[in-house]
Design a protein around this motif. Sequence first.
Motif, PDB file in Angstrom:
ATOM      1  N   LEU A   5       0.881  -1.159   0.000  1.00  0.00           N
ATOM      2  CA  LEU A   5       0.000   0.000   0.000  1.00  0.00           C
ATOM      3  C   LEU A   5       0.921   1.212   0.000  1.00  0.00           C
ATOM      4  CD1 LEU A   5      -2.951   1.043   0.363  1.00  0.00           C
ATOM      5  CD2 LEU A   5      -2.463   1.107   2.803  1.00  0.00           C
ATOM      6  N   HIS A  63      -0.079   4.535  -0.868  1.00  0.00           N
ATOM      7  CA  HIS A  63      -0.773   5.746  -0.418  1.00  0.00           C
ATOM      8  C   HIS A  63      -2.202   5.350  -0.068  1.00  0.00           C
ATOM      9  CE1 HIS A  63      -1.772   9.919   0.017  1.00  0.00           C
ATOM     10  NE2 HIS A  63      -2.679   9.868  -0.943  1.00  0.00           N
ATOM     11  N   SER A  64      -2.666   5.791   1.090  1.00  0.00           N
ATOM     12  CA  SER A  64      -3.983   5.354   1.555  1.00  0.00           C
ATOM     13  C   SER A  64      -5.145   6.059   0.865  1.00  0.00           C
ATOM     14  CB  SER A  64      -4.097   5.535   3.067  1.00  0.00           C
ATOM     15  OG  SER A  64      -3.920   6.893   3.410  1.00  0.00           O
ATOM     16  N   LYS A  76     -10.240   6.713   3.588  1.00  0.00           N
ATOM     17  CA  LYS A  76      -9.556   5.709   4.412  1.00  0.00           C
ATOM     18  C   LYS A  76     -10.483   4.604   4.897  1.00  0.00           C
ATOM     19  CE  LYS A  76      -5.550   8.117   6.161  1.00  0.00           C
ATOM     20  NZ  LYS A  76      -4.781   8.490   7.332  1.00  0.00           N
ATOM     21  N   VAL A  82     -10.749   2.016   2.261  1.00  0.00           N
ATOM     22  CA  VAL A  82      -9.465   1.325   2.122  1.00  0.00           C
ATOM     23  C   VAL A  82      -9.267   0.349   3.282  1.00  0.00           C
ATOM     24  CG1 VAL A  82      -6.958   1.625   2.028  1.00  0.00           C
ATOM     25  CG2 VAL A  82      -8.457   3.210   0.796  1.00  0.00           C
ATOM     26  N   LYS A 103      -6.514  -0.754  10.237  1.00  0.00           N
ATOM     27  CA  LYS A 103      -6.388   0.702  10.340  1.00  0.00           C
ATOM     28  C   LYS A 103      -4.924   1.087  10.519  1.00  0.00           C
ATOM     29  CE  LYS A 103      -8.058   4.737  12.893  1.00  0.00           C
ATOM     30  NZ  LYS A 103      -6.797   5.428  12.845  1.00  0.00           N
ATOM     31  N   VAL A 133      -3.138   0.785   7.169  1.00  0.00           N
ATOM     32  CA  VAL A 133      -3.500   1.869   6.253  1.00  0.00           C
ATOM     33  C   VAL A 133      -2.870   3.182   6.716  1.00  0.00           C
ATOM     34  CG1 VAL A 133      -5.432   3.248   5.367  1.00  0.00           C
ATOM     35  CG2 VAL A 133      -5.609   0.754   5.454  1.00  0.00           C
ATOM     36  N   ASP A 134      -2.901   3.449   8.016  1.00  0.00           N
ATOM     37  CA  ASP A 134      -2.329   4.692   8.541  1.00  0.00           C
ATOM     38  C   ASP A 134      -0.815   4.759   8.379  1.00  0.00           C
ATOM     39  OD1 ASP A 134      -4.788   5.711   9.246  1.00  0.00           O
ATOM     40  OD2 ASP A 134      -4.663   5.040  11.345  1.00  0.00           O
ATOM     41  N   ALA A 166       0.958   3.726   5.826  1.00  0.00           N
ATOM     42  CA  ALA A 166       1.373   3.611   4.418  1.00  0.00           C
ATOM     43  C   ALA A 166       2.574   4.505   4.159  1.00  0.00           C
ATOM     44  CB  ALA A 166       0.221   3.983   3.502  1.00  0.00           C
ATOM     45  N   ALA A 210      -7.160   3.636  -2.763  1.00  0.00           N
ATOM     46  CA  ALA A 210      -5.754   3.707  -2.365  1.00  0.00           C
ATOM     47  C   ALA A 210      -4.851   3.500  -3.577  1.00  0.00           C
ATOM     48  CB  ALA A 210      -5.460   2.646  -1.312  1.00  0.00           C
TER      49      ALA A 210
END
Length: 121
Positions: free
Chosen positions: A59, A61-62, A66, A69, A85, A88-89, A91, A116
């Motif tokens: 990944l 860029h989220s 969000k 994603v 989470k 994703v945070d 990334a 994303a």
Amino acid sequence: MSNDDIVSRIASMTALELSDLVGLLEQRFNISRIAPAPCQPGSNAVEAEQDRRDRKVFLTHSGSNKIAVIRAVRDVTKLGLKESKGLVDSAPSLVAEGLSADEAEDIRAKVEAAGAKAEVR
């Protein structure tokens, strides 16, 4: 008669005599000629490439959505909400590894469909 004598005798035969000899051997030992299967150049390389399971999905860029994603990451990784989470945070991050090319592309497509940016390596 030695093996060298047999080889010398076979080497001196004509093509017609060799064909007759092969026919006699087939009858005597109850065997038949089997034509080799045609080989396509590179087919083994293609199969080996498809069987490789060394792909990773990152990944990069989220994106702006969000929540979608995070749902997509949860769906493809089977991680919990908190872990998804966090992934994703943080990334750029690794989403999945040990994948075939098809599996990796499928996961990349699902994550990108949620908004994303992802890449397969």
